[in-house]
Motif scaffolding. Structure first.
Motif, PDB file in Angstrom:
ATOM      1  N   GLY A   1       0.786  -1.228   0.000  1.00  0.00           N
ATOM      2  CA  GLY A   1       0.000   0.000   0.000  1.00  0.00           C
ATOM      3  C   GLY A   1       0.815   1.274   0.000  1.00  0.00           C
ATOM      4  O   GLY A   1       0.300   2.335   0.360  1.00  0.00           O
ATOM      5  N   LEU A   2       2.074   1.180  -0.407  1.00  0.00           N
ATOM      6  CA  LEU A   2       2.904   2.383  -0.455  1.00  0.00           C
ATOM      7  C   LEU A   2       2.396   3.347  -1.524  1.00  0.00           C
ATOM      8  O   LEU A   2       1.877   2.934  -2.558  1.00  0.00           O
ATOM      9  CB  LEU A   2       4.352   2.009  -0.753  1.00  0.00           C
ATOM     10  N   SER A   3       2.566   4.629  -1.262  1.00  0.00           N
ATOM     11  CA  SER A   3       2.220   5.650  -2.253  1.00  0.00           C
ATOM     12  C   SER A   3       3.230   5.622  -3.390  1.00  0.00           C
ATOM     13  O   SER A   3       4.284   4.970  -3.295  1.00  0.00           O
ATOM     14  CB  SER A   3       2.226   7.033  -1.609  1.00  0.00           C
ATOM     15  N   GLU A   4       2.956   6.365  -4.472  1.00  0.00           N
ATOM     16  CA  GLU A   4       3.893   6.377  -5.600  1.00  0.00           C
ATOM     17  C   GLU A   4       5.240   6.954  -5.178  1.00  0.00           C
ATOM     18  O   GLU A   4       6.287   6.455  -5.595  1.00  0.00           O
ATOM     19  CB  GLU A   4       3.310   7.177  -6.764  1.00  0.00           C
ATOM     20  N   TYR A   5       5.220   7.998  -4.347  1.00  0.00           N
ATOM     21  CA  TYR A   5       6.492   8.552  -3.884  1.00  0.00           C
ATOM     22  C   TYR A   5       7.254   7.528  -3.039  1.00  0.00           C
ATOM     23  O   TYR A   5       8.465   7.348  -3.187  1.00  0.00           O
ATOM     24  CB  TYR A   5       6.277   9.827  -3.067  1.00  0.00           C
ATOM     25  N   GLU A   6       6.533   6.851  -2.150  1.00  0.00           N
ATOM     26  CA  GLU A   6       7.183   5.834  -1.316  1.00  0.00           C
ATOM     27  C   GLU A   6       7.719   4.684  -2.162  1.00  0.00           C
ATOM     28  O   GLU A   6       8.774   4.118  -1.851  1.00  0.00           O
ATOM     29  CB  GLU A   6       6.186   5.311  -0.277  1.00  0.00           C
ATOM     30  N   LEU A   7       7.034   4.352  -3.242  1.00  0.00           N
ATOM     31  CA  LEU A   7       7.528   3.318  -4.145  1.00  0.00           C
ATOM     32  C   LEU A   7       8.832   3.753  -4.805  1.00  0.00           C
ATOM     33  O   LEU A   7       9.732   2.936  -5.016  1.00  0.00           O
ATOM     34  CB  LEU A   7       6.489   2.997  -5.221  1.00  0.00           C
ATOM     35  N   LYS A   8       8.942   5.029  -5.142  1.00  0.00           N
ATOM     36  CA  LYS A   8      10.188   5.544  -5.710  1.00  0.00           C
ATOM     37  C   LYS A   8      11.333   5.378  -4.710  1.00  0.00           C
ATOM     38  O   LYS A   8      12.439   4.959  -5.068  1.00  0.00           O
ATOM     39  CB  LYS A   8      10.047   7.018  -6.079  1.00  0.00           C
TER      40      LYS A   8
ATOM     41  N   GLU B   1      18.849  -9.839  15.150  1.00  0.00           N
ATOM     42  CA  GLU B   1      20.098 -10.596  15.040  1.00  0.00           C
ATOM     43  C   GLU B   1      20.883 -10.296  13.763  1.00  0.00           C
ATOM     44  O   GLU B   1      21.864 -10.982  13.465  1.00  0.00           O
ATOM     45  CB  GLU B   1      19.793 -12.100  15.121  1.00  0.00           C
ATOM     46  N   GLY B   2      20.472  -9.292  13.001  1.00  0.00           N
ATOM     47  CA  GLY B   2      21.165  -8.985  11.749  1.00  0.00           C
ATOM     48  C   GLY B   2      22.312  -8.013  11.933  1.00  0.00           C
ATOM     49  O   GLY B   2      22.844  -7.836  13.029  1.00  0.00           O
ATOM     50  N   TYR B   3      22.682  -7.342  10.845  1.00  0.00           N
ATOM     51  CA  TYR B   3      23.780  -6.379  10.885  1.00  0.00           C
ATOM     52  C   TYR B   3      23.473  -5.237   9.920  1.00  0.00           C
ATOM     53  O   TYR B   3      22.586  -5.359   9.072  1.00  0.00           O
ATOM     54  CB  TYR B   3      25.111  -7.079  10.542  1.00  0.00           C
ATOM     55  N   PRO B   4      24.094  -4.072  10.027  1.00  0.00           N
ATOM     56  CA  PRO B   4      25.265  -3.770  10.871  1.00  0.00           C
ATOM     57  C   PRO B   4      24.918  -3.194  12.248  1.00  0.00           C
ATOM     58  O   PRO B   4      25.791  -3.086  13.102  1.00  0.00           O
ATOM     59  CB  PRO B   4      26.012  -2.724  10.038  1.00  0.00           C
ATOM     60  N   LEU B   5      23.646  -2.824  12.501  1.00  0.00           N
ATOM     61  CA  LEU B   5      23.305  -2.114  13.735  1.00  0.00           C
ATOM     62  C   LEU B   5      22.449  -2.928  14.697  1.00  0.00           C
ATOM     63  O   LEU B   5      22.107  -2.443  15.767  1.00  0.00           O
ATOM     64  CB  LEU B   5      22.567  -0.801  13.385  1.00  0.00           C
ATOM     65  N   ARG B   6      22.085  -4.152  14.309  1.00  0.00           N
ATOM     66  CA  ARG B   6      21.265  -5.044  15.145  1.00  0.00           C
ATOM     67  C   ARG B   6      19.945  -4.385  15.564  1.00  0.00           C
ATOM     68  O   ARG B   6      19.495  -4.511  16.692  1.00  0.00           O
ATOM     69  CB  ARG B   6      22.052  -5.538  16.360  1.00  0.00           C
ATOM     70  N   ARG B   7      19.344  -3.680  14.632  1.00  0.00           N
ATOM     71  CA  ARG B   7      18.009  -3.123  14.878  1.00  0.00           C
ATOM     72  C   ARG B   7      16.983  -4.243  14.771  1.00  0.00           C
ATOM     73  O   ARG B   7      17.237  -5.284  14.168  1.00  0.00           O
ATOM     74  CB  ARG B   7      17.706  -2.031  13.867  1.00  0.00           C
ATOM     75  N   SER B   8      15.792  -3.994  15.322  1.00  0.00           N
ATOM     76  CA  SER B   8      14.750  -5.026  15.291  1.00  0.00           C
ATOM     77  C   SER B   8      13.392  -4.384  15.043  1.00  0.00           C
ATOM     78  O   SER B   8      13.199  -3.174  15.240  1.00  0.00           O
ATOM     79  CB  SER B   8      14.724  -5.800  16.613  1.00  0.00           C
ATOM     80  N   GLY B   9      12.433  -5.213  14.605  1.00  0.00           N
ATOM     81  CA  GLY B   9      11.052  -4.790  14.437  1.00  0.00           C
ATOM     82  C   GLY B   9      10.907  -3.520  13.644  1.00  0.00           C
ATOM     83  O   GLY B   9      11.552  -3.321  12.609  1.00  0.00           O
ATOM     84  N   GLU B  10      10.063  -2.624  14.135  1.00  0.00           N
ATOM     85  CA  GLU B  10       9.795  -1.383  13.420  1.00  0.00           C
ATOM     86  C   GLU B  10      10.898  -0.348  13.580  1.00  0.00           C
ATOM     87  O   GLU B  10      10.810   0.741  13.019  1.00  0.00           O
ATOM     88  CB  GLU B  10       8.441  -0.824  13.858  1.00  0.00           C
ATOM     89  N   ASN B  11      11.937  -0.695  14.333  1.00  0.00           N
ATOM     90  CA  ASN B  11      13.127   0.164  14.353  1.00  0.00           C
ATOM     91  C   ASN B  11      13.928   0.034  13.058  1.00  0.00           C
ATOM     92  O   ASN B  11      14.825   0.831  12.803  1.00  0.00           O
ATOM     93  CB  ASN B  11      14.017  -0.189  15.553  1.00  0.00           C
ATOM     94  N   ILE B  12      13.609  -0.993  12.277  1.00  0.00           N
ATOM     95  CA  ILE B  12      14.182  -1.143  10.951  1.00  0.00           C
ATOM     96  C   ILE B  12      13.265  -0.427   9.969  1.00  0.00           C
ATOM     97  O   ILE B  12      12.039  -0.587  10.021  1.00  0.00           O
ATOM     98  CB  ILE B  12      14.292  -2.634  10.553  1.00  0.00           C
ATOM     99  N   SER B  13      13.821   0.352   9.084  1.00  0.00           N
ATOM    100  CA  SER B  13      13.034   1.039   8.070  1.00  0.00           C
ATOM    101  C   SER B  13      12.126   0.054   7.326  1.00  0.00           C
ATOM    102  O   SER B  13      12.534  -1.062   7.017  1.00  0.00           O
ATOM    103  CB  SER B  13      13.992   1.714   7.076  1.00  0.00           C
ATOM    104  N   ILE B  14      10.877   0.468   7.041  1.00  0.00           N
ATOM    105  CA  ILE B  14       9.967  -0.388   6.281  1.00  0.00           C
ATOM    106  C   ILE B  14      10.564  -0.711   4.925  1.00  0.00           C
ATOM    107  O   ILE B  14      10.394  -1.819   4.392  1.00  0.00           O
ATOM    108  CB  ILE B  14       8.575   0.270   6.121  1.00  0.00           C
ATOM    109  N   TYR B  15      11.318   0.217   4.349  1.00  0.00           N
ATOM    110  CA  TYR B  15      11.947  -0.027   3.054  1.00  0.00           C
ATOM    111  C   TYR B  15      12.987  -1.136   3.179  1.00  0.00           C
ATOM    112  O   TYR B  15      13.077  -2.021   2.321  1.00  0.00           O
ATOM    113  CB  TYR B  15      12.587   1.258   2.523  1.00  0.00           C
ATOM    114  N   ALA B  16      13.767  -1.109   4.247  1.00  0.00           N
ATOM    115  CA  ALA B  16      14.769  -2.156   4.466  1.00  0.00           C
ATOM    116  C   ALA B  16      14.109  -3.510   4.712  1.00  0.00           C
ATOM    117  O   ALA B  16      14.608  -4.546   4.256  1.00  0.00           O
ATOM    118  CB  ALA B  16      15.667  -1.784   5.650  1.00  0.00           C
ATOM    119  N   ARG B  17      12.977  -3.512   5.417  1.00  0.00           N
ATOM    120  CA  ARG B  17      12.283  -4.789   5.681  1.00  0.00           C
ATOM    121  C   ARG B  17      11.757  -5.421   4.398  1.00  0.00           C
ATOM    122  O   ARG B  17      11.775  -6.644   4.239  1.00  0.00           O
ATOM    123  CB  ARG B  17      11.144  -4.563   6.671  1.00  0.00           C
ATOM    124  N   ILE B  18      11.294  -4.594   3.473  1.00  0.00           N
ATOM    125  CA  ILE B  18      10.819  -5.122   2.188  1.00  0.00           C
ATOM    126  C   ILE B  18      12.003  -5.585   1.337  1.00  0.00           C
ATOM    127  O   ILE B  18      11.975  -6.674   0.747  1.00  0.00           O
ATOM    128  CB  ILE B  18       9.994  -4.058   1.444  1.00  0.00           C
TER     129      ILE B  18
END
Length: 348
Positions: free
Chosen positions: A146-153, A223-240
């Motif tokens: 459901g991302l907007s066109e700008y968010e898709l860019k 448990e990932g890298y480089p910053l060991r962020r989790s859940g919604e602390n990870i950018s939605i773009y990075a999660r996709i």
């Protein structure tokens, strides 16, 4: 049209799909009648298989997410970005933005399009094909999210450039067939940060583009890298991008592993749901990425073989198939008499 592994190609078969190299140049055109030298060249370039047109699969068409023209454009762009030593950020940034818009237009032009084919990528040009595939799949998932066109860019730009930091890691380390030293492992683990810093330093992209690059190896459970962020602390773009990246990497032949089938890669992503991957993204992925792509041969539970004719995005384990032994078409989703038939595996 159907997918045939290189080892099963024979002279006289008609190519069903244009073949490109990692620079976006056409190597072989659709409808070409394959000669022995064409098959040898495909094998030498490292293509695991191609689509062919034949009488049995007449009428089975592969719906591509990207048009051949746009895919060629994107491959050429990525190839230049990775190989250039000197950069002209203003010119490159405009070219990237224009290319990303073409990708998004292609995807938005068909609201029902699925990620539904075996990609024709060669071994030596993995980096370029991988970047394009991750951008394409990420955009498909972003539309469904459901991302907007700008968010898709933003998403698609980050996905296309997610591995740009690898240009600062030695090729013999990235492609090593041996165990890496501790220092080499550290270098590889730095590529998201190196890419993030390169983009921040040289370009004027939305900061979320850079965050997508930085976080594409973070795990949902931290448990990932480089910053060991989790859940919604990870950018939605990075999660996709994470889901798209893992799927394409697993279905590609690399120096350190053979390619998995799409069905095996999907099984892995399901198994790592909620630990490595955001469950909301996995839920979308499982509806819009074909387990058994159209044109591929499958083995059935009753011992017969078939070619996939059509997939249904909410019921990817029950496609429409054409039985190779008889030519009969069976809709595994709607045919009551076929409910006892299941697909055991991809036969490629």
């Amino acid at each position: 049209m159907r997918y045939i592994p290189i080892v099963k190609l024979n002279p006289g078969m008609a190519l069903g799909h244009d073949i490109y190299d990692g620079e976006g140049r056409m190597l072989l055109a659709r409808h070409l009648i394959l000669a022995p030298e064409h098959i040898e060249a495909l094998d030498r370039y490292g293509f695991p298989g191609v689509y062919i047109d034949d009488e049995f699969t007449a009428g089975i068409e592969i719906e591509e997410v990207l048009s051949p023209e746009v895919k060629s454009q994107v491959l050429n762009l990525v190839h230049d970005l990775f190989l250039k030593e000197e950069h002209a950020p203003e010119d490159e940034e405009e070219q990237i933005r224009e290319t990303i818009m073409n990708v998004i237009r292609d995807i938005l032009s068909d609201g029902d399009v699925m990620y539904n084919m075996m990609d024709l990528k060669n071994y030596d040009d993995y980096t370029y094909f991988h970047s394009v595939n991750v951008a394409t799949l990420a955009a498909v998932l972003g539309v469904r999210y459901g991302l907007s066109e700008y968010e898709l860019k933003v998403l698609t730009t980050g996905a296309l450039l997610h591995d740009i930091g690898k240009k600062f890691v030695k090729a013999d380390v990235l492609n090593a067939r041996r165990p890496l030293t501790e220092e080499e492992k550290r270098m590889v683990l730095q590529h998201p940060k190196l890419g993030y810093e390169f983009l921040k330093r040289n370009y004027d992209f939305d900061p979320d583009v850079c965050e997508g690059v930085l976080g594409h190896h973070e795990w949902y459970n931290g448990e990932g890298y480089p910053l060991r962020r989790s859940g919604e602390n990870i950018s939605i773009y990075a999660r996709i991008i994470k889901v798209a990246d893992v799927y394409d990497a697993m279905t590609s032949k690399r120096p350190y592993h053979d390619a998995l089938s799409p069905s095996d890669a999907v099984e892995y992503i399901m198994a790592m749901n909620e630990s490595e991957f955001d469950p909301a993204i996995v839920d979308i992925f499982l509806k819009w990425v074909a387990v058994y792509p159209v044109g591929c041969e499958v083995e059935l539970s009753d011992g017969r073989h078939a070619v996939v004719v059509k997939n249904y995005h909410d019921f990817l384990l029950r496609p429409k198939i054409r039985v190779m032994e008889s030519g009969e078409e069976i809709d595994l989703l709607s045919d009551i008499d076929a409910r006892h038939i299941t697909i055991l595996r991809l036969a490629v």
